[in-house]
Enzyme design. Structure first.
Site: not given
Length: 288
Positions: A2-3, A105
DNA sequence: CGATTAACCTGGAAGC
DNA sequence: TGCTTCCAGGTTAATC
């Protein structure tokens, strides 16, 4: 993963569930992500009310009633999913995202008490993400935000500020923009796209991006980030918003991931090279 | 001081 | 099919 636009998309997805809810059980399935969880993490969250959910660069910030702030970074592969009606009985989890990720996860589970009980699950295969707790008074000066550049979609980000931050930097503009001290929130994709829109070569020396070029770049950084936020971010590989929805800005990439394909402006093949250990995509004809 | 590189981790895709 | 290699949206410690 993610940006800025992806993190903002996640923030908007989480806000309705997190804002004004109270932390119940906090389950840590391991003692660290990229870094160890801070001392007493679960206990310090338990019972705290979330008064705001904000974003700074690529970080999510939950302001707590305890005077502390929960800092969350998604690294490359972090994602949140929301499970509504948690604890309401078998089969009642009716809003589990179909993009929930491999449960092996799932590293953190927040149980939140608001309008009903929800579980917020943090999943992160590569574990480059991390969480921290910092006194709200020390936020600006804490190690995560000290020296961080201006918020590009905020009111105080100006071309003059960008130009000043690029001055006396001998690194290529691509590297300078990846540096969070220059501007907060840009990553590999949006640096490539902003430079294309501004018609600036990624190889150009950062300090030479001044005057009208800095103005163009300033404008295009804002425009590409706004467009991407409006599109719900970019979904490459596995990015999904909190509700499992996919962003669609990846369909609007002009250069990222398009090596060898024709430039949509001039038809020349998009070039690919490595800078700062990352792939750069650009049009050598359009970008100078 | 600034710039560059390696390292942190796993999984998926591509190559043989 | 199976094994190997490379690559990925980020940050940071170590080295030049």
């Amino acid at each position: 993963m993610p940006e800025l636009p992806e993190v903002e998309t996640v923030r908007r997805g989480l806000e309705p569930f997190m804002a004004w809810a109270r932390f119940g059980k906090v389950e840590l399935r391991r003692k660290d992500l990229r870094f160890p969880f801070p001392e007493g993490f679960a206990d310090r969250l338990n019972g705290a009310r979330i008064e705001s959910l904000a974003r700074r660069g690529k970080y999510l910030l939950a302001g707590l009633s305890t005077g502390e702030c929960l800092i969350m970074h998604l690294g490359m592969s972090g994602r949140f999913t929301v499970k509504e009606d948690a604890g309401a009985g078998a089969g009642a989890a009716n809003s589990v995202s179909e993009h929930a990720g491999d449960p092996k996860h799932d590293h953190v589970v927040f149980s939140l008490e608001g309008k009903g009980i929800v579980e917020i699950i943090y999943n992160d295969p590569r574990r480059f993400g991390f969480m921290d707790l910092v006194s709200t008074d020390d936020l600006e000066s804490c190690r995560h935000f000290k020296g961080m550049g201006p918020e590009p979609l905020g009111n105080d980000f100006t071309a003059a500020m960008l130009s000043a931050n690029l001055k006396r930097r001998s690194a290529p503009i691509k590297a300078a923009l990846l540096d969070q001290r220059t501007v907060a929130g840009l990553g590999n994709i949006y640096v490539c796209e902003a430079l294309y829109r501004a018609r600036i070569s990624p190889k150009r020396k950062a300090a030479s991006v001044a005057g009208v070029r800095a103005e163009r770049l300033h404008h295009e950084i804002i425009s590409v980030l706004r467009d991407a936020v409006d599109a719900g971010g970019s979904s490459l590989r596995d990015f999904a918003s909190v509700d499992g929805g996919l962003g669609y800005f990846q369909h609007e990439f002009e250069v990222y991931g398009r090596g060898g394909e024709p430039c949509r402006n001039c038809g020349a093949p998009i070039k690919q090279l490595v800078q700062s250990g990352r792939s750069t995509f650009y049009c050598s004809r359009c970008q100078r």
